[in-house]
Design an enzyme around this catalytic site. Sequence first.
Site, PDB file in Angstrom:
ATOM      1  CE  LYS A 119       1.009   6.543  -1.816  1.00  0.00           C
ATOM      2  NZ  LYS A 119       0.101   7.592  -1.304  1.00  0.00           N
ATOM      3  N   PRO A 140       0.250  -0.580   7.002  1.00  0.00           N
ATOM      4  CG  PRO A 140       0.420   0.616   8.808  1.00  0.00           C
ATOM      5  CD  PRO A 140       1.296   0.169   7.749  1.00  0.00           C
ATOM      6  CB  ALA A 178      -1.978   3.731   6.320  1.00  0.00           C
ATOM      7  CG  LEU A 225       1.661   4.394   4.569  1.00  0.00           C
ATOM      8  CD1 LEU A 225       1.973   3.593   6.022  1.00  0.00           C
ATOM      9  CD2 LEU A 225       2.911   5.447   4.576  1.00  0.00           C
ATOM     10  N   GLY A 282       0.081   0.620   0.044  1.00  0.00           N
ATOM     11  CA  GLY A 282       0.394  -1.053   0.104  1.00  0.00           C
ATOM     12  C   GLY A 282      -0.550  -1.700  -1.001  1.00  0.00           C
ATOM     13  N   GLY A 283      -1.658  -1.443  -1.206  1.00  0.00           N
ATOM     14  CA  GLY A 283      -2.364  -2.392  -2.118  1.00  0.00           C
ATOM     15  C   GLY A 283      -2.019  -2.235  -3.493  1.00  0.00           C
ATOM     16  CG  ASP A 303      -1.057   5.780  -5.524  1.00  0.00           C
ATOM     17  OD1 ASP A 303      -0.825   6.819  -5.806  1.00  0.00           O
ATOM     18  OD2 ASP A 303      -1.705   5.836  -4.324  1.00  0.00           O
TER      19      ASP A 303
END
Length: 241
Positions: free
Chosen positions: A10, A86, A89, A91, A93-94, A122
């Site tokens: 995201k 990454p 970052a 973004l 991801g996790g 998130d």
Amino acid sequence: MTIEERAPAKLNLELRVLGRRPDGTHQVETLIQAIDLCDRLTIAPAAASSLAITGFEVPVDDGNLVLRAAAALGMHAAFGLRKLIPPGAGLGGGSSDAAAVLRAGGGGRGDLAAVAAALGADVPFFLRGGRALATGRGESLRPLPPDPAWYALAWPGFEVSTAAVYRAWDEVGGEGPNHLFRPACAVDPRLGEFAESLGEGWRMTGSGSAFFREVASEAEAHDAIKGREGWTAVAHSLDGV
């Protein structure tokens, strides 16, 4: 039977920190957009949960969000994670990996949004993806109509602690399209140097350390990262996950 879920990244197109809450977390208002840079998660039935990771390295322990999401569902599986986003970052991801587990294993549960929120601010966004305005800690979502766009992405190759950035916000505050940029630079001054090397039009996502630039076309996105050292990518907005 093995199933596969994609876990999109995201971007925080805008992020305002409105203040610190009584529980120590922070009140935010942020415009979030899912993009087609994705981790890939395979899930196979197993007597006990396990996790194998390729790509970017992240810890495989009880704190890993894939395993925490599985535990929250009482789910046992052999997970394979191809980590293309990454870590550390900004973004997501996790959190997206956790939501992929919830989507795969939580069908029919009426409390899935609450389970997601307990895992991280998130995670609820990634149950649906697309574009949304998030408030509260980030878990209160108002879905927004799609707004197709291309993005150039750049990451300096180091992580920044979200908790440390918010602690720094308590000290130095923030302004502009991302209120966490100033405190992130206070935590790690290399971020300011990286932002300066990128030039105008780039913004940090989340608490860092990745940056993005919205552009008009795929070709323009490739031009924006042409010749840059380190990790870069081109991505398009997603209407869902």
